[in-house]
Write a protein that holds these residues in place. Structure first.
Motif, PDB file in Angstrom:
ATOM      1  N   MET A  46     -13.797   4.188  55.721  1.00 27.68           N
ATOM      2  CA  MET A  46     -13.254   4.364  56.916  1.00 27.68           C
ATOM      3  C   MET A  46     -11.921   4.395  56.773  1.00 27.68           C
ATOM      4  O   MET A  46     -10.932   4.027  56.039  1.00 27.68           O
ATOM      5  CB  MET A  46     -13.316   3.027  57.557  1.00 27.68           C
ATOM      6  N   PRO A  47     -11.332   5.493  57.815  1.00 26.98           N
ATOM      7  CA  PRO A  47      -9.909   5.989  57.829  1.00 26.98           C
ATOM      8  C   PRO A  47      -8.972   4.774  57.975  1.00 26.98           C
ATOM      9  O   PRO A  47      -9.293   3.930  59.075  1.00 26.98           O
ATOM     10  CB  PRO A  47      -9.798   7.024  58.401  1.00 26.98           C
ATOM     11  N   THR A  48      -7.900   4.733  57.364  1.00 29.76           N
ATOM     12  CA  THR A  48      -6.875   3.678  58.059  1.00 29.76           C
ATOM     13  C   THR A  48      -5.521   4.251  58.326  1.00 29.76           C
ATOM     14  O   THR A  48      -5.174   5.353  57.668  1.00 29.76           O
ATOM     15  CB  THR A  48      -6.608   2.606  56.532  1.00 29.76           C
ATOM     16  N   THR A  49      -4.776   3.667  59.311  1.00 38.70           N
ATOM     17  CA  THR A  49      -3.481   4.313  59.672  1.00 38.70           C
ATOM     18  C   THR A  49      -2.426   3.778  58.837  1.00 38.70           C
ATOM     19  O   THR A  49      -2.568   2.439  58.383  1.00 38.70           O
ATOM     20  CB  THR A  49      -3.360   3.720  61.183  1.00 38.70           C
ATOM     21  N   LEU A  50      -1.642   4.433  58.347  1.00 38.26           N
ATOM     22  CA  LEU A  50      -0.301   4.062  57.586  1.00 38.26           C
ATOM     23  C   LEU A  50       1.075   4.593  58.396  1.00 38.26           C
ATOM     24  O   LEU A  50       1.012   5.828  58.840  1.00 38.26           O
ATOM     25  CB  LEU A  50      -0.440   4.703  56.105  1.00 38.26           C
ATOM     26  N   THR A  51       1.897   3.686  58.528  1.00 30.95           N
ATOM     27  CA  THR A  51       3.226   4.121  59.057  1.00 30.95           C
ATOM     28  C   THR A  51       4.140   4.101  58.010  1.00 30.95           C
ATOM     29  O   THR A  51       4.358   3.258  57.237  1.00 30.95           O
ATOM     30  CB  THR A  51       3.658   3.144  60.274  1.00 30.95           C
ATOM     31  N   LEU A  52       5.106   5.146  57.886  1.00 32.06           N
ATOM     32  CA  LEU A  52       6.047   5.229  56.827  1.00 32.06           C
ATOM     33  C   LEU A  52       7.363   5.358  57.459  1.00 32.06           C
ATOM     34  O   LEU A  52       7.721   5.886  58.509  1.00 32.06           O
ATOM     35  CB  LEU A  52       5.834   6.787  56.035  1.00 32.06           C
ATOM     36  N   LYS A  53       8.172   4.491  56.783  1.00 34.57           N
ATOM     37  CA  LYS A  53       9.584   4.141  57.301  1.00 34.57           C
ATOM     38  C   LYS A  53      10.571   4.662  56.244  1.00 34.57           C
ATOM     39  O   LYS A  53      10.351   4.399  55.167  1.00 34.57           O
ATOM     40  CB  LYS A  53       9.842   3.028  57.768  1.00 34.57           C
ATOM     41  N   ASN A  54      11.782   4.793  56.755  1.00 31.89           N
ATOM     42  CA  ASN A  54      12.728   5.196  55.895  1.00 31.89           C
ATOM     43  C   ASN A  54      12.651   6.302  55.034  1.00 31.89           C
ATOM     44  O   ASN A  54      13.071   6.001  53.864  1.00 31.89           O
ATOM     45  CB  ASN A  54      13.478   3.866  55.030  1.00 31.89           C
ATOM     46  N   ILE A  55      12.056   7.373  55.164  1.00 32.92           N
ATOM     47  CA  ILE A  55      11.780   8.454  54.458  1.00 32.92           C
ATOM     48  C   ILE A  55      13.010   9.133  54.412  1.00 32.92           C
ATOM     49  O   ILE A  55      13.817   9.570  55.360  1.00 32.92           O
ATOM     50  CB  ILE A  55      10.862   9.411  55.268  1.00 32.92           C
ATOM     51  N   PRO A  56      13.512   9.586  53.082  1.00 36.08           N
ATOM     52  CA  PRO A  56      14.951  10.295  53.066  1.00 36.08           C
ATOM     53  C   PRO A  56      14.532  11.653  53.790  1.00 36.08           C
ATOM     54  O   PRO A  56      13.662  12.305  53.760  1.00 36.08           O
ATOM     55  CB  PRO A  56      14.834  10.556  51.482  1.00 36.08           C
ATOM     56  N   ASP A  57      15.884  11.987  54.248  1.00 37.53           N
ATOM     57  CA  ASP A  57      15.919  13.257  55.015  1.00 37.53           C
ATOM     58  C   ASP A  57      15.528  14.447  54.314  1.00 37.53           C
ATOM     59  O   ASP A  57      14.816  15.188  54.600  1.00 37.53           O
ATOM     60  CB  ASP A  57      17.370  13.406  55.702  1.00 37.53           C
ATOM     61  N   ASP A  58      16.060  14.511  53.068  1.00 36.16           N
ATOM     62  CA  ASP A  58      15.454  15.852  52.374  1.00 36.16           C
ATOM     63  C   ASP A  58      13.950  15.781  51.903  1.00 36.16           C
ATOM     64  O   ASP A  58      13.451  16.721  51.894  1.00 36.16           O
ATOM     65  CB  ASP A  58      16.219  16.027  50.766  1.00 36.16           C
ATOM     66  N   VAL A  59      13.379  14.807  51.629  1.00 34.23           N
ATOM     67  CA  VAL A  59      12.103  14.552  51.446  1.00 34.23           C
ATOM     68  C   VAL A  59      11.035  14.873  52.829  1.00 34.23           C
ATOM     69  O   VAL A  59      10.232  15.804  53.120  1.00 34.23           O
ATOM     70  CB  VAL A  59      11.322  12.970  50.961  1.00 34.23           C
TER      71      VAL A  59
END
Length: 81
Positions: A1-14
């Motif tokens: 079953m798919p899961t939701t993931l929230t990403l924070k503080n991703i570097p601008d260049d990434v």
């Protein structure tokens, strides 16, 4: 079953590279992240025999006579000294 993931503080260049990659592949950012994660975490490791079988299968799917060896060689040499 798919899961939701929230990403924070991703570097601008990434983030910028991910966004550009998504645009080039005509995918949403979400889809591009999933593809990147799958390729990094679930790499497909083929044996030489499997790789050869896939190459032969691809070759068999091409139109016969459409790709002439001389034409391919000429295109490879284009622009080379």
């Amino acid at each position: 079953m798919p899961t939701t993931l929230t990403l924070k503080n991703i570097p601008d260049d990434v983030y910028d590279r991910l966004k550009l990659s998504a645009q080039m592949h005509r995918r949403s950012m979400n889809s591009e992240v999933i593809v990147c994660l799958e390729s990094a975490l679930l790499p497909v490791r083929l044996t030489p025999t499997e790789r050869l079988a896939r190459a032969r299968e691809l070759r068999g799917s091409l139109q016969q006579g459409k790709f002439m060896a001389s034409d391919i060689e000429a295109l490879k040499q284009l622009g080379r000294p």
